[in-house]
Design a protein around this motif. Sequence first.
Motif, short mmCIF file in Angstrom:
data_model
loop_
_atom_site.label_atom_id
_atom_site.label_comp_id
_atom_site.label_asym_id
_atom_site.label_seq_id
_atom_site.Cartn_x
_atom_site.Cartn_y
_atom_site.Cartn_z
N MET A 23 0.82 -1.20 0.00
CA MET A 23 0.00 0.00 0.00
C MET A 23 0.86 1.26 0.00
O MET A 23 0.53 2.25 -0.66
N ARG A 24 1.96 1.19 0.70
CA ARG A 24 2.88 2.34 0.74
C ARG A 24 3.42 2.62 -0.65
O ARG A 24 3.45 3.77 -1.10
N ASP A 25 3.85 1.58 -1.35
CA ASP A 25 4.37 1.75 -2.70
C ASP A 25 3.28 2.24 -3.65
O ASP A 25 3.54 3.03 -4.56
N ALA A 26 2.06 1.76 -3.43
CA ALA A 26 0.95 2.20 -4.29
C ALA A 26 0.67 3.69 -4.11
O ALA A 26 0.37 4.40 -5.08
N LEU A 27 0.78 4.17 -2.89
CA LEU A 27 0.57 5.59 -2.61
C LEU A 27 1.65 6.44 -3.27
O LEU A 27 1.37 7.50 -3.84
N VAL A 28 2.89 5.98 -3.19
CA VAL A 28 3.99 6.71 -3.82
C VAL A 28 3.79 6.76 -5.34
O VAL A 28 3.95 7.82 -5.97
N ALA A 29 3.43 5.63 -5.93
CA ALA A 29 3.23 5.57 -7.38
C ALA A 29 2.09 6.48 -7.80
O ALA A 29 2.19 7.21 -8.81
N ALA A 30 0.99 6.46 -7.05
CA ALA A 30 -0.15 7.32 -7.38
C ALA A 30 0.21 8.79 -7.25
O ALA A 30 -0.15 9.61 -8.11
N ALA A 31 0.95 9.12 -6.20
CA ALA A 31 1.33 10.52 -5.98
C ALA A 31 2.19 11.04 -7.13
O ALA A 31 1.91 12.12 -7.68
N PHE A 32 3.18 10.28 -7.55
CA PHE A 32 4.06 10.76 -8.60
C PHE A 32 3.37 10.80 -9.96
O PHE A 32 3.68 11.66 -10.79
#
Length: 244
Positions: A23-32
């Motif tokens: 989920m953390r990686d998904a949030l970073v990917a979505a943000a960028f």
Amino acid sequence: MSSSSAAPRRDEKAQAAAARPPMRDALVAAAFRLFLERGYEQTTVDDIVALAGVGRRSFFRYFPSKEDVVFPDHERCLADMTAFLASCGDEGEPVSRVCEAARLVLGMYAENPSFSVQRYRLTKRVPGLRAYELSVVWRYERALADYLRGRFAGRRDGTLQADVVAAAVVAAHNNALRSWLRSDGKGDASAAFDHAVGFVRSAFGSPAAPPADERPEDVVVVVSRRGAPLWRVVQEIETTLGRD
């Protein structure tokens, strides 16, 4: 580097990646993705969680603010650096130790070149992110300086030396890192780092002792009275050499 030494490093990177919550990686990917499409200022936390398909509470479980999602691994890297320096204790040449600690930060960037280059370009465009990044760099510098202050405690101007060396290591690291980022992450980051910190080592590090077979022979000159007995001359030589 031999293939046998490279394999454990690949395993360590794989384990670290597996330990990161998806989920953390998904949030970073979505943000960028949103930062690149809309711009950093125009993207809200609500936009990020909507694209990632999670709630706001999930975002703030991993990131205290929107700025933190831009630098997701710095807290981990700072903890790794602090632990590395603590494990060094009083062993090894201190300037070399802090140079190797700074290499951990470089490794964090080199783990994901495309992400690091994206962040570099984004940070250049957003003044608030540049200020945030400076605060992160200052924390790295403080960690290096705190270690060196302990190692230089007995020296004259030890605190001053520690602060100057820490600042020099950070400056060398940043020079190598930015050069690598400007190459779109395609250059040899490690080689650039070695070249940059070489100046720090040569300026502030303790010179390595030459091998025993390359050390110059000692020459001792003893002045004695003419006619002194041989035993007295031998005694004076032994005294000069510091022998009992």
